[in-house]
Design an enzyme around this catalytic site. Structure first.
Site, short mmCIF file in Angstrom:
data_model
loop_
_atom_site.label_atom_id
_atom_site.label_comp_id
_atom_site.label_asym_id
_atom_site.label_seq_id
_atom_site.Cartn_x
_atom_site.Cartn_y
_atom_site.Cartn_z
N MET A 41 0.84 -1.20 0.00
CA MET A 41 0.00 0.00 0.00
C MET A 41 0.88 1.25 0.00
O MET A 41 1.11 1.85 1.03
CB MET A 41 -0.92 -0.01 1.23
CG MET A 41 -1.75 -1.29 1.34
SD MET A 41 -2.92 -1.25 2.70
CE MET A 41 -1.83 -1.34 4.12
N ASP A 42 1.33 1.63 -1.16
CA ASP A 42 2.32 2.71 -1.28
C ASP A 42 1.67 3.96 -1.85
O ASP A 42 0.86 3.91 -2.77
CB ASP A 42 3.45 2.22 -2.22
CG ASP A 42 4.68 3.08 -2.14
OD1 ASP A 42 5.55 2.95 -3.03
OD2 ASP A 42 4.80 3.88 -1.20
N GLY A 43 2.05 5.13 -1.26
CA GLY A 43 1.61 6.38 -1.87
C GLY A 43 0.70 7.25 -1.02
O GLY A 43 0.19 8.25 -1.51
N SER A 340 1.00 -0.33 -5.40
CA SER A 340 0.45 0.92 -5.95
C SER A 340 1.56 1.96 -6.11
O SER A 340 2.70 1.74 -5.69
CB SER A 340 -0.64 1.46 -5.01
OG SER A 340 -0.13 1.60 -3.70
#
Lengths: 395, 310
Positions: A41-43, A340
């Site tokens: 779960m990046d960003g 992501s």
């Protein structure tokens, strides 16, 4: 009146959306549905900056996105979902951000356990995967409480990786495996000591001909001058009264416990045979064996039951032992990994488990991830399903 | 750059070996085609049509003799590049050729890549030549590959010595034919003092097996009392991996050709923080342009290692 009509309009739209989504999932279900999807779960922070929000709000938006994605996945029929919530490396961030994330985690765990939450809706079992000892007591307690409260659920599974890295998972698995094996050996030796007290006494010093050479039978305190097995060394278990450093032909002597003069000649002949075959080579002095890489590359070697031949020693731990002690042993390997924000790297996430899992990197930041990203990934997975399965079976 | 030739029964392979550039849209952020997989609404794999696109000659011009091409920064070059050379058989099948022809063509791509790495200052190049899972391939193909590895190493040894290439083998060498084992051992010995480029060749290699053998070694040290359980650490495991033959065991950049989006059990530990670059082109079509794209993409990425870069 206007509010009522807009409210009923949005309700109508929502109903249509739900209907369309259910129909879409029914169509997708005609093909293979992944059993396990893992998300990085990046960003979140970049989303907050993009939307001119406070940094913490990005993480809250990320949580909402997670709940949406869980709904979609479980509705589609995915059983296991793993999310990379917090890496051990993330502890290096600013203390305020770390504290905010920990507080958010406690808050959301509490929410998940409430009546009517997604946990109850999908009969979800929660696992917190990682080195939980690194967490504060408050977070650890909340996590353990959640795992206990959902232990009876079995329809779907959510694995939340927190204080996690693959490196730490593997180190932990090796430590646990070693500890288990050492305990087994001790228990075995204790029972053997009871059965064969006279034989056991100084077994490693009793060196006349045949000698028990299973390394696992030698307890630590009984082994004398054992050579550590490295890449280019030989591991020996027990010795005669010969000193470890004494060498006629150094390495060979150490490789043949139970050495005595008569057997040495036979061993030397055997070594000459292996020299000519190229499995070993002599050192510069023409005597010492410089490298026995092919023999050693399999692991340890030992003298066989006849005290002469060199055989392979059973390894102390093996792949099955390590896998058994992995944190992620509670779930099958992921079929798909989705990261992501467009970054294409694993960042120390499920390295062991994703050797054969395709990695998808949609450019959308995590709070922007939605239904169509999932649909696209699943369609691509279905298109390559038979090929992926064939490759997995070969592994 | 010297000219390298593989003696091949099918000489016409030379004319068929073309390496068309991947059609990177002008001005687009060079990130590899799969990074915007869904946002571009392009579903399914897109393959570079190997024979359809003419090579773009002169697209990447060197800046000065021996310098880097325009756009690449020397200070941001990866120290260690790893490559999964996938797609030889598919390349041959598309041309109605036997798989052997694809592997021969793949050797040419590898030679070019070695030269480029050497010229552009990359310290280590690891190539996934043969996986432990590849043993299930047809026996004839496996035998051909073993013979090809032996032939190529023998032929290139002189070039390696001249160019300062140090060769290292990782993988379960016991499974290899004895003659190939000896060729590798001799090549490693001959080139051990070379220092311009370290070429690590993974043959009969499995990332999981690499980790397991490291853990087995450590376990025995614990058993023998040379190590305490609490002393087992990430650093210790890394020291025992097969890649400890290198000063930089962990790749900064992994390139996989042929459009596959996975690691296939390659250097699982070592690739923890590597930037992954997936290329649709098949390996025999991978050339300078594709390598440039991969390096540009790498240099544009922000590597955070879990921390925050403000």
């Amino acid at each position: 009146m206007g509010n009522e009509s807009s409210w009923s309009g949005s309700q109508c739209l929502s109903t249509l959306n739900n209907f369309f989504r259910k129909y879409l999932f029914r169509v997708l279900s005609c093909g293979a549905i992944p059993t396990h999807i893992a998300f990085i779960m990046d960003g979140n922070r970049r989303f907050a900056k993009k939307q001119n929000m406070v940094e913490g709000e990005g993480h809250r938006a990320g949580y909402k996105s997670l709940i949406s994605m869980l709904n979609y996945c479980y509705e589609l029929g995915v059983k296991y979902i793993t999310v990379y919530a917090f890496s051990i490396e993330n502890f290096k961030r600013k203390p305020e951000e770390v504290q905010y994330l920990m507080d958010l985690m406690v808050e959301k765990i509490d929410e998940l356990l409430r009546e009517g939450s997604i946990v109850n809706q999908y009969g979800m079992r929660l696992y917190f995967i990682g080195n939980l000892k690194l967490l504060s007591e408050e977070v650890r307690t909340a996590a353990e409480k959640a795992m206990k409260a959902t232990a009876h659920n079995n329809r779907t599974v959510l694995l939340i990786c927190v204080a996690y890295t693959s490196y730490d998972e593997i180190v932990h698995a090796v430590q646990e495996s070693c500890e288990e094996k050492m305990n087994n050996i001790q228990a075995e030796n204790t029972s053997k000591a009871g059965r064969n007290s006279t034989e056991q006494n100084g077994s490693c010093e009793k060196m006349n001909g045949v000698h028990p050479h299973e390394i696992q039978d030698c307890h630590k305190r009984e082994v004398h001058g054992t050579v550590i097995l490295g890449k280019n060394e030989i591991c020996c278990n027990g010795f005669s009264k010969l000193e470890a450093s004494e060498k006629k032909n150094g390495v060979i002597k150490r490789a043949v416990p139970g050495f005595n003069g008569e057997k040495w000649n036979e061993v030397q002949q055997s070594m000459q045979s292996q020299l000519s075959k190229g499995t070993i080579e002599s050192g510069e002095d023409g005597e010492t064996i410089q490298e026995i890489k092919p023999l050693l590359s399999k692991g340890t070697i030992e003298s066989g039951e006849d005290g002469e031949t060199i055989q392979e020693i059973k390894p102390l731990i093996n792949l099955v032992d390590i896998e058994k002690h992995m944190y992620m042993a509670v779930a099958p390997d992921p079929d798909i990994v989705i990261r992501s924000s467009g970054e294409t790297r694993l960042s120390n996430f499920l390295l062991w488990q994703t050797g054969y899992s395709p990695l998808y990197s949609p450019a959308a930041l995590w709070p922007e991830i939605g239904l169509w990203h999932l649909v696209g990934v699943v369609l691509h997975y279905q298109r390559n399903y038979s090929y992926l399965q064939k490759k997995r079976k070969q592994s | 750059m010297h000219s390298l030739r593989v003696p091949s029964p099918s000489e016409h392979l030379d004319t068929l070996a073309r390496r068309p550039s991947v059609n990177a849209p002008a001005g687009a952020r060079a990130r590899g085609p799969y990074s915007s997989f869904v946002s571009s609404a392009r579903l399914g794999r897109s393959f570079a049509a190997a024979t359809d696109v003419a090579p773009r000659e002169g697209e990447w011009e060197l800046v000065g003799a021996g310098g880097l091409p325009a756009g690449l920064r020397r200070d941001a070059m990866p120290r260690h590049v790893a490559v999964i050379m996938d797609g030889n058989a598919r390349w041959a099948r598309r041309r109605g050729l036997p798989a052997a022809a694809g592997h021969e063509a793949g050797v040419r791509s590898l030679r070019e890549l070695i030269d480029l790495c050497r010229e552009w200052g990359i310290g280590v190049l690891t190539v996934f030549a043969f996986s432990s899972e590849n043993w299930v391939r047809p026996k004839a193909e496996v035998q051909f590959l073993m013979g090809l590895f032996e032939r190529v190493i023998k032929m290139e040894l002189e070039n390696f010595m001249r160019d300062g290439v140090k060769i290292c083998l990782i993988g379960d060498s016991l499974k290899l034919p004895k003659s190939l084992q000896k060729v590798f051992v001799d090549a490693e010995e001959m080139t051990k003092n070379n220092s311009r480029l370290q070429l690590i060749v993974a043959v009969s290699y499995s990332g999981k097996h690499d980790i397991v053998q490291a853990c087995k070694t450590i376990a025995h040290k614990v058993k023998d009392g040379h190590l305490e359980l609490e002393d087992i650490s990430e650093g210790l495991i890394e020291q025992e991996l097969e890649t400890s033959c290198s000063e930089y065991p962990c790749p900064d950049l992994l390139i996989r050709t042929s459009g596959e989006l996975r690691l296939s059990n390659f250097m699982l530990w070592q690739l923890a923080y590597a930037e992954l670059f997936f290329v649709p082109a098949l390996w025999p079509d991978f050339g300078k342009a594709e390598f440039m794209e991969a390096l540009l993409s790498y240099q544009q990425r922000q590597r955070r290692y879990g921390t925050r870069v403000s």
